[in-house]
Design a protein around this motif. Structure first.
Motif, PDB file in Angstrom:
ATOM      1  N   ILE A   1       0.839  -1.205   0.000  1.00  0.00           N
ATOM      2  CA  ILE A   1       0.000   0.000   0.000  1.00  0.00           C
ATOM      3  C   ILE A   1       0.872   1.252   0.000  1.00  0.00           C
ATOM      4  N   ALA A   2       1.920   1.240   0.836  1.00  0.00           N
ATOM      5  CA  ALA A   2       2.827   2.393   0.873  1.00  0.00           C
ATOM      6  C   ALA A   2       3.486   2.613  -0.490  1.00  0.00           C
ATOM      7  N   ALA A   3       3.890   1.528  -1.157  1.00  0.00           N
ATOM      8  CA  ALA A   3       4.557   1.653  -2.457  1.00  0.00           C
ATOM      9  C   ALA A   3       3.596   2.157  -3.532  1.00  0.00           C
ATOM     10  N   LEU A   4       2.349   1.645  -3.532  1.00  0.00           N
ATOM     11  CA  LEU A   4       1.386   2.044  -4.568  1.00  0.00           C
ATOM     12  C   LEU A   4       0.897   3.482  -4.371  1.00  0.00           C
TER      13      LEU A   4
ATOM     14  N   ILE B   1      -7.003  -0.886  -2.551  1.00  0.00           N
ATOM     15  CA  ILE B   1      -5.642  -0.579  -3.022  1.00  0.00           C
ATOM     16  C   ILE B   1      -5.693   0.363  -4.227  1.00  0.00           C
ATOM     17  N   LEU B   2      -6.698   0.169  -5.097  1.00  0.00           N
ATOM     18  CA  LEU B   2      -6.882   1.090  -6.222  1.00  0.00           C
ATOM     19  C   LEU B   2      -7.151   2.508  -5.726  1.00  0.00           C
ATOM     20  N   GLY B   3      -7.990   2.624  -4.691  1.00  0.00           N
ATOM     21  CA  GLY B   3      -8.280   3.935  -4.120  1.00  0.00           C
ATOM     22  C   GLY B   3      -7.013   4.615  -3.611  1.00  0.00           C
ATOM     23  N   VAL B   4      -6.137   3.850  -2.963  1.00  0.00           N
ATOM     24  CA  VAL B   4      -4.878   4.401  -2.461  1.00  0.00           C
ATOM     25  C   VAL B   4      -3.998   4.857  -3.633  1.00  0.00           C
ATOM     26  N   PHE B   5      -3.951   4.059  -4.710  1.00  0.00           N
ATOM     27  CA  PHE B   5      -3.163   4.429  -5.889  1.00  0.00           C
ATOM     28  C   PHE B   5      -3.689   5.733  -6.504  1.00  0.00           C
TER      29      PHE B   5
ATOM     30  N   ILE C   1       9.854  12.933  -8.156  1.00  0.00           N
ATOM     31  CA  ILE C   1      10.259  11.669  -8.804  1.00  0.00           C
ATOM     32  C   ILE C   1      11.318  10.959  -7.967  1.00  0.00           C
ATOM     33  N   ILE C   2      12.326  11.732  -7.544  1.00  0.00           N
ATOM     34  CA  ILE C   2      13.396  11.132  -6.743  1.00  0.00           C
ATOM     35  C   ILE C   2      12.863  10.690  -5.386  1.00  0.00           C
ATOM     36  N   ASN C   3      12.012  11.541  -4.779  1.00  0.00           N
ATOM     37  CA  ASN C   3      11.383  11.158  -3.505  1.00  0.00           C
ATOM     38  C   ASN C   3      10.641   9.839  -3.639  1.00  0.00           C
ATOM     39  N   SER C   4       9.879   9.733  -4.722  1.00  0.00           N
ATOM     40  CA  SER C   4       9.067   8.539  -4.936  1.00  0.00           C
ATOM     41  C   SER C   4       9.938   7.304  -5.065  1.00  0.00           C
ATOM     42  N   PHE C   5      11.033   7.455  -5.807  1.00  0.00           N
ATOM     43  CA  PHE C   5      11.952   6.333  -5.950  1.00  0.00           C
ATOM     44  C   PHE C   5      12.475   5.892  -4.589  1.00  0.00           C
ATOM     45  N   PHE C   6      12.878   6.859  -3.775  1.00  0.00           N
ATOM     46  CA  PHE C   6      13.400   6.536  -2.449  1.00  0.00           C
ATOM     47  C   PHE C   6      12.326   5.896  -1.566  1.00  0.00           C
ATOM     48  N   MET C   7      11.087   6.366  -1.694  1.00  0.00           N
ATOM     49  CA  MET C   7      10.019   5.818  -0.853  1.00  0.00           C
ATOM     50  C   MET C   7       9.633   4.408  -1.289  1.00  0.00           C
ATOM     51  N   VAL C   8       9.621   4.171  -2.603  1.00  0.00           N
ATOM     52  CA  VAL C   8       9.365   2.810  -3.088  1.00  0.00           C
ATOM     53  C   VAL C   8      10.491   1.884  -2.650  1.00  0.00           C
TER      54      VAL C   8
END
Length: 599
Positions: free
Chosen positions: A55-58, A110-114, A378-385
């Motif tokens: 969920i955190a990744a999506l 999960i779709l709602g979270v995305f 974008i970079i933040n997202s990469f680090f969080m994923v």
């Protein structure tokens, strides 16, 4: 100042729009997280640790996919209108999540979270680019402190609301209460977005590249070419790695090691949120309304020390045989220690985060500020994923022992601190200046709009630099070389200044050969895209005898941009408190390039 800003519509409407959006994101996301953690029927055969991190990744993945496009749109069009459009996406997403709860469908939830992440991805670049457009330079640090504090307070309130409801066996009442309330909050956010003042575009002729992959790469590559901004973007990304790792693991920590009710996970999040708000406001206070990168190192040190103590407490922790309620949990001294250490860690996060965001906003080029923010996202997202995969890998390797996830973060924090110290000597200098220069004597700087412009800078200070050069270095949040008359007394600190080129010493500036050497040094710094500072008397002498006004035009023929930034003292101090009334106010202005005479 905080109250005045919130009452001012240019910030107040934005503040409430951001607050309500963050509240809704976390109300729904945390409700879904708790549902898949404690509802075995909803979860099915999936493990809670896997679903929590999925969920955190999506939620973060849309920032990787859509940030480049949203950054272009925010630069091309009015940023306020882009935010309004993004807010209109929120109410339908709440309804999709409600259907997921009604049908007991983990896929729809999960779709709602995305989709929540998608909406935030389109809101984010315009959000952070909005602040420097409407805030004065003396207001920017406070505005960021308020946004950071309000964001995490919204996280707190959203998760408390979700936790208090999801801890009950409410059935369909969860849908009516959680999602109904979320829908009302979404509509209030839309209303506040329509109260924000418009933000005209600085790049209306931009052609939008709809290719997600090429534009994403181009955004990141552009950000790497901004030497004042790129380290801040990497620092912010590490912040989100740390924050995402801690916040995501709270429910699992509460369920496994602590064997406590869902309410304890909410209280731990409360502790983290309150600490971050404290850290953000301490940052505003200690920075004296300036962008102070030295606090980045202070924040990291606090996080490391608190992380080491937290690991010691969790290693010795004795898990209770029966599930602990909130009251029973916090009646024990060791549990209060866990709570206090999470507060201390988050204070460090607050100290670390505010100067990085303020640096990104102040030093990003105005016409491409939203795209810089999108590169940051974008970079933040990469680090969080990566943080989600990082946590999953550790949990799988050590059979769900979540305390080792926190320990690993602390170890990497030590590495990150070392990288800042080795790779960014300017940040170390700023940290040293915090202790060497009393903040009450540092002048207030107005109008930092030119700091993000392309090219090298010749900075002209209004008074003699050699009288108190550290005060001048502390006043302007910009890496620069300060020209001094005479040699400084040797010391470890002075040797460091010389080693990294922060000072340039001339023994006899009254002599012609020395002045010519200074002219060459100025030209060299400008051609390298660096900043060099001289005082007003020397500037006037060089203009008079060596036609310094011709240098920008001469360098322009070589494709080199030279900005002449000059400080002037101001007597208008009604915006400052009585305690600060004795401080000097300096206004930074940019001299127009004169026509070169060919000399």
């Amino acid at each position: 100042m905080a109250i005045q800003l919130i009452r001012d519509n240019r910030f107040g409407a934005f503040f409430w729009t951001q607050f309500l959006g963050a509240f809704n994101d976390n109300l729904l996301k945390f409700a879904v997280t708790l549902a898949v953690t404690y509802n075995d029927t909803l979860r099915g055969s999936f493990s809670p640790g896997l679903l929590i991190n999925l969920i955190a990744a999506l939620f973060i993945l849309p920032f990787v996919i859509f940030s480049a496009t949203s950054g272009q749109l925010a630069d091309k069009y009015d940023k306020t209108k882009v935010m309004r459009l993004a807010k209109w996406l929120e109410p339908p997403i709440v309804l999709i999540t409600a259907v997921g709860f009604l049908l007991n469908s983990v896929e729809l939830l999960i779709l709602g979270v995305f989709l929540l992440g998608t909406q935030s991805a389109f809101f984010g670049p315009a959000k952070y680019a909005y602040l420097p457009e409407h805030m004065k330079s003396s207001e920017l640090v406070m505005a960021n402190a308020l946004v950071e504090s309000a964001t995490f307070m919204a996280i707190l309130l959203g998760t408390i609301a979700a936790g208090s409801l999801m801890s009950q066996d409410a059935g369909n009442a969860v849908v009516y209460i959680v999602c109904g309330f979320g829908f009302v909050v979404a509509m209030l956010g839309v209303y506040q977005a329509h109260r924000m003042p418009l933000t005209p575009s600085h790049c209306a002729d931009l052609r939008v590249n709809w290719n997600l992959f090429t534009e994403t790469w181009r955004n990141v590559r552009f950000a790497t070419q901004l030497p004042a901004v790129w380290p801040a973007l990497l620092g912010i990304s590490w912040l989100w790695f740390v924050g995402a790792t801690y916040l995501t693991q709270f429910p699992l920590l509460s369920k496994t090691l602590l064997n406590a009710s869902p309410g304890v996970a909410t209280v731990l999040l409360f502790a983290f949120t309150v600490g971050l708000g404290i850290g953000a406001f301490l940052c505003e206070k200690w920075s004296r309304k300036r962008i102070e990168m030295g606090l980045v190192l202070c924040g990291l040190v606090v996080m490391i020390l608190a992380g080491v103590l937290l690991h010691a407490v969790l290693v010795a922790y004795q898990t209770s045989a029966a599930q602990q309620t909130v009251f029973a949990f916090f009646s024990q001294l060791n549990n209060l220690a866990v709570l206090g250490l999470f507060v201390l860690i988050s204070i460090g996060v607050g100290l670390y985060s505010v100067p990085l965001y303020a640096t990104m906003q102040a030093f990003a080029p105005r016409e491409s500020r939203s795209r810089v923010v999108s590169a940051n996202n974008i970079i933040n997202s990469f680090f969080m994923v990566v943080s989600a995969g990082f946590a999953i890998a550790i949990l799988l390797a050590i059979k769900g022992q979540v305390l080792w996830v926190f320990a690993a973060v602390t170890v990497i924090n030590v590495v990150v601190l070392g990288l800042w110290v080795i790779k960014q000597p300017y940040v170390v200098l700023r940290a040293q200046l915090l202790f060497k220069v009393q903040g009450k004597y540092v002048p207030h700087i107005e109008n930092l709009d030119h700091l993000g412009e392309k090219g090298g800078n010749l900075i002209v200070f209004p008074t003699l630099l050699h009288e108190n050069y550290l005060l001048r270095m502390a006043a302007l949040p910009l890496e620069m070389t300060v020209v001094l008359s005479g040699r400084l007394k040797p010391s470890r600190f002075v040797n460091r200044l010389r080693k990294h080129g922060f000072v340039l010493e001339f023994n006899k500036l009254s002599e012609i050969d020395t002045q010519k050497e200074l002219i060459k040094s100025i030209a060299s710094h400008i051609q390298q895209g660096r900043s060099i500072a001289i005082d007003k008397p020397m500037f006037e002498l060089l203009r008079k005898q060596y036609r310094l006004d011709d240098m920008p035009g001469v360098l322009a023929k070589k494709g080199v941009v030279m900005n002449v930034l000059e400080f002037s003292e101001e007597n208008v101090k009604e915006n400052f408190t009585r305690r600060e009334i004795s401080q000097t106010v300096w206004r930074l202005t940019k001299r127009e390039t004169l026509i070169t005479s060919g000399v």
